[in-house]
Design a protein around this motif. Structure first.
Motif, PDB file in Angstrom:
ATOM      1  N   ILE A  31       5.378   6.061  -8.429  1.00  0.00           N
ATOM      2  CA  ILE A  31       4.052   5.632  -8.924  1.00  0.00           C
ATOM      3  C   ILE A  31       3.206   6.813  -9.418  1.00  0.00           C
ATOM      4  O   ILE A  31       2.049   6.646  -9.782  1.00  0.00           O
ATOM      5  CB  ILE A  31       3.278   4.812  -7.880  1.00  0.00           C
ATOM      6  N   GLY A  32       3.790   8.005  -9.428  1.00  0.00           N
ATOM      7  CA  GLY A  32       3.135   9.160 -10.027  1.00  0.00           C
ATOM      8  C   GLY A  32       2.081   9.834  -9.169  1.00  0.00           C
ATOM      9  O   GLY A  32       1.111  10.373  -9.702  1.00  0.00           O
ATOM     10  N   LEU A  33       2.258   9.823  -7.870  1.00  0.00           N
ATOM     11  CA  LEU A  33       1.320  10.549  -7.019  1.00  0.00           C
ATOM     12  C   LEU A  33       1.591  12.051  -7.134  1.00  0.00           C
ATOM     13  O   LEU A  33       2.724  12.473  -7.265  1.00  0.00           O
ATOM     14  CB  LEU A  33       1.452  10.116  -5.555  1.00  0.00           C
ATOM     15  N   ASN A  34       0.515  12.832  -7.099  1.00  0.00           N
ATOM     16  CA  ASN A  34       0.629  14.285  -7.148  1.00  0.00           C
ATOM     17  C   ASN A  34      -0.593  14.903  -6.490  1.00  0.00           C
ATOM     18  O   ASN A  34      -1.359  14.190  -5.843  1.00  0.00           O
ATOM     19  CB  ASN A  34       0.796  14.766  -8.603  1.00  0.00           C
ATOM     20  N   GLU A  35      -0.813  16.202  -6.667  1.00  0.00           N
ATOM     21  CA  GLU A  35      -1.939  16.877  -6.015  1.00  0.00           C
ATOM     22  C   GLU A  35      -3.289  16.318  -6.458  1.00  0.00           C
ATOM     23  O   GLU A  35      -4.243  16.293  -5.682  1.00  0.00           O
ATOM     24  CB  GLU A  35      -1.902  18.387  -6.296  1.00  0.00           C
ATOM     25  N   THR A  36      -3.402  15.879  -7.697  1.00  0.00           N
ATOM     26  CA  THR A  36      -4.682  15.358  -8.180  1.00  0.00           C
ATOM     27  C   THR A  36      -4.786  13.844  -8.039  1.00  0.00           C
ATOM     28  O   THR A  36      -5.884  13.313  -8.003  1.00  0.00           O
ATOM     29  CB  THR A  36      -4.901  15.745  -9.654  1.00  0.00           C
ATOM     30  N   GLU A  37      -3.666  13.179  -7.987  1.00  0.00           N
ATOM     31  CA  GLU A  37      -3.632  11.722  -7.807  1.00  0.00           C
ATOM     32  C   GLU A  37      -2.797  11.437  -6.567  1.00  0.00           C
ATOM     33  O   GLU A  37      -1.609  11.154  -6.648  1.00  0.00           O
ATOM     34  CB  GLU A  37      -3.024  11.036  -9.034  1.00  0.00           C
ATOM     35  N   GLU A  38      -3.439  11.508  -5.419  1.00  0.00           N
ATOM     36  CA  GLU A  38      -2.700  11.380  -4.166  1.00  0.00           C
ATOM     37  C   GLU A  38      -2.994  10.098  -3.402  1.00  0.00           C
ATOM     38  O   GLU A  38      -2.416   9.851  -2.359  1.00  0.00           O
ATOM     39  CB  GLU A  38      -2.967  12.590  -3.276  1.00  0.00           C
ATOM     40  N   GLU A  39      -3.906   9.273  -3.911  1.00  0.00           N
ATOM     41  CA  GLU A  39      -4.266   8.046  -3.200  1.00  0.00           C
ATOM     42  C   GLU A  39      -3.486   6.860  -3.752  1.00  0.00           C
ATOM     43  O   GLU A  39      -3.220   6.774  -4.948  1.00  0.00           O
ATOM     44  CB  GLU A  39      -5.765   7.786  -3.324  1.00  0.00           C
ATOM     45  N   TRP A  40      -3.138   5.953  -2.860  1.00  0.00           N
ATOM     46  CA  TRP A  40      -2.369   4.765  -3.209  1.00  0.00           C
ATOM     47  C   TRP A  40      -3.020   3.551  -2.567  1.00  0.00           C
ATOM     48  O   TRP A  40      -3.843   3.666  -1.662  1.00  0.00           O
ATOM     49  CB  TRP A  40      -0.924   4.911  -2.749  1.00  0.00           C
ATOM     50  N   ILE A  41      -2.607   2.374  -3.032  1.00  0.00           N
ATOM     51  CA  ILE A  41      -3.117   1.114  -2.494  1.00  0.00           C
ATOM     52  C   ILE A  41      -2.014   0.063  -2.582  1.00  0.00           C
ATOM     53  O   ILE A  41      -1.254   0.036  -3.553  1.00  0.00           O
ATOM     54  CB  ILE A  41      -4.393   0.662  -3.258  1.00  0.00           C
ATOM     55  N   ILE A  42      -1.913  -0.764  -1.551  1.00  0.00           N
ATOM     56  CA  ILE A  42      -0.963  -1.886  -1.569  1.00  0.00           C
ATOM     57  C   ILE A  42      -1.718  -3.075  -2.154  1.00  0.00           C
ATOM     58  O   ILE A  42      -2.720  -3.517  -1.590  1.00  0.00           O
ATOM     59  CB  ILE A  42      -0.460  -2.205  -0.146  1.00  0.00           C
ATOM     60  N   THR A  43      -1.271  -3.571  -3.291  1.00  0.00           N
ATOM     61  CA  THR A  43      -1.995  -4.660  -3.954  1.00  0.00           C
ATOM     62  C   THR A  43      -1.302  -6.011  -3.850  1.00  0.00           C
ATOM     63  O   THR A  43      -1.885  -7.026  -4.208  1.00  0.00           O
ATOM     64  CB  THR A  43      -2.236  -4.333  -5.441  1.00  0.00           C
ATOM     65  N   ASP A  44      -0.069  -6.026  -3.351  1.00  0.00           N
ATOM     66  CA  ASP A  44       0.629  -7.296  -3.155  1.00  0.00           C
ATOM     67  C   ASP A  44       1.738  -7.055  -2.134  1.00  0.00           C
ATOM     68  O   ASP A  44       2.139  -5.921  -1.892  1.00  0.00           O
ATOM     69  CB  ASP A  44       1.217  -7.800  -4.472  1.00  0.00           C
ATOM     70  N   TYR A  45       2.213  -8.127  -1.539  1.00  0.00           N
ATOM     71  CA  TYR A  45       3.290  -7.992  -0.555  1.00  0.00           C
ATOM     72  C   TYR A  45       4.007  -9.311  -0.373  1.00  0.00           C
ATOM     73  O   TYR A  45       3.489 -10.372  -0.709  1.00  0.00           O
ATOM     74  CB  TYR A  45       2.746  -7.504   0.792  1.00  0.00           C
ATOM     75  N   GLU A  46       5.219  -9.215   0.143  1.00  0.00           N
ATOM     76  CA  GLU A  46       6.014 -10.368   0.558  1.00  0.00           C
ATOM     77  C   GLU A  46       6.472 -10.096   1.980  1.00  0.00           C
ATOM     78  O   GLU A  46       7.317  -9.239   2.207  1.00  0.00           O
ATOM     79  CB  GLU A  46       7.213 -10.576  -0.372  1.00  0.00           C
ATOM     80  N   ALA A  47       5.862 -10.799   2.929  1.00  0.00           N
ATOM     81  CA  ALA A  47       6.179 -10.630   4.344  1.00  0.00           C
ATOM     82  C   ALA A  47       5.616 -11.838   5.088  1.00  0.00           C
ATOM     83  O   ALA A  47       4.674 -12.473   4.601  1.00  0.00           O
ATOM     84  CB  ALA A  47       5.565  -9.341   4.882  1.00  0.00           C
ATOM     85  N   PRO A  48       6.153 -12.145   6.258  1.00  0.00           N
ATOM     86  CA  PRO A  48       5.648 -13.287   7.018  1.00  0.00           C
ATOM     87  C   PRO A  48       4.418 -12.938   7.867  1.00  0.00           C
ATOM     88  O   PRO A  48       4.062 -13.668   8.766  1.00  0.00           O
ATOM     89  CB  PRO A  48       6.828 -13.673   7.897  1.00  0.00           C
ATOM     90  N   PHE A  49       3.796 -11.826   7.581  1.00  0.00           N
ATOM     91  CA  PHE A  49       2.569 -11.424   8.259  1.00  0.00           C
ATOM     92  C   PHE A  49       1.685 -10.734   7.222  1.00  0.00           C
ATOM     93  O   PHE A  49       2.155 -10.327   6.154  1.00  0.00           O
ATOM     94  CB  PHE A  49       2.858 -10.507   9.450  1.00  0.00           C
TER      95      PHE A  49
END
Length: 166
Positions: free
Chosen positions: A38-56
């Motif tokens: 997803i292109g994380l690096n020293e200047t872009e190090e934050e991420w977010i989970i925007t969707d999921y498939e799980a029974p919880f």
């Protein structure tokens, strides 16, 4: 049984600028694989989970290492616990998926017992209370017997059967 956990993770810096960079991952997966894709690096190090498939439920900022540990342990969870996960989490017996993974023996499971009559019949057939001669079994109110047992044990019906806190 579908026991996989998948998450869609996005680069938060790019998401905020409207240039979404994200991907689906089936867990467990090393975080550096996610970061690279997803292109994380020293200047872009934050991420977010925007969707999921799980029974919880999975939150936007849930710890990916924790989710990886859960995904790695899924194969050790009996199918009947995984299939009834939402009911078990809602029962108060387990507080979280990690709690269930760490102590799966906390419950006793009676498969295909889905109502009080089923429970009462099971109890009579298995001589749970007293041995009942076959000639008398037809006189037992198995619905009431099952109901009384359920109330006395704090047991509950789930999707595929009856659970009792052990």
């Amino acid at each position: 049984m579908d026991n996989h956990i998948s998450i869609f993770v996005e680069n938060l810096a790019r998401q905020n600028t409207g240039n979404t960079k994200g991907a689906w991952f089936t867990l467990p997966v090393p975080f550096n694989t996610i970061a690279q894709k997803i292109g994380l690096n020293e200047t872009e190090e934050e991420w977010i989970i925007t969707d999921y498939e799980a029974p919880f439920d999975i939150g936007e900022y849930d710890n990916i290492n924790k989710l990886n540990r859960i995904a790695a342990e899924i194969e050790n969870i009996p199918d009947y616990l995984w299939e009834n996960l939402q009911d078990l989490l809602g029962s108060g017996i387990y507080d979280s998926v990690e709690d269930l993974i760490n102590d799966p023996e906390r419950v006793t499971y009676l498969p295909n017992i889905l109502e009080d009559t089923d429970l009462g019949n099971y109890l009579v057939e298995n001589n749970y209370w007293h041995e009942v001669p076959d000639v008398l079994t037809g006189y037992i109110d198995t619905r009431k017997y099952g109901q009384d047992y359920r109330f006395s044990t704090d047991g509950f019906y789930a999707k595929t059967g009856f659970f009792i806190s052990a």
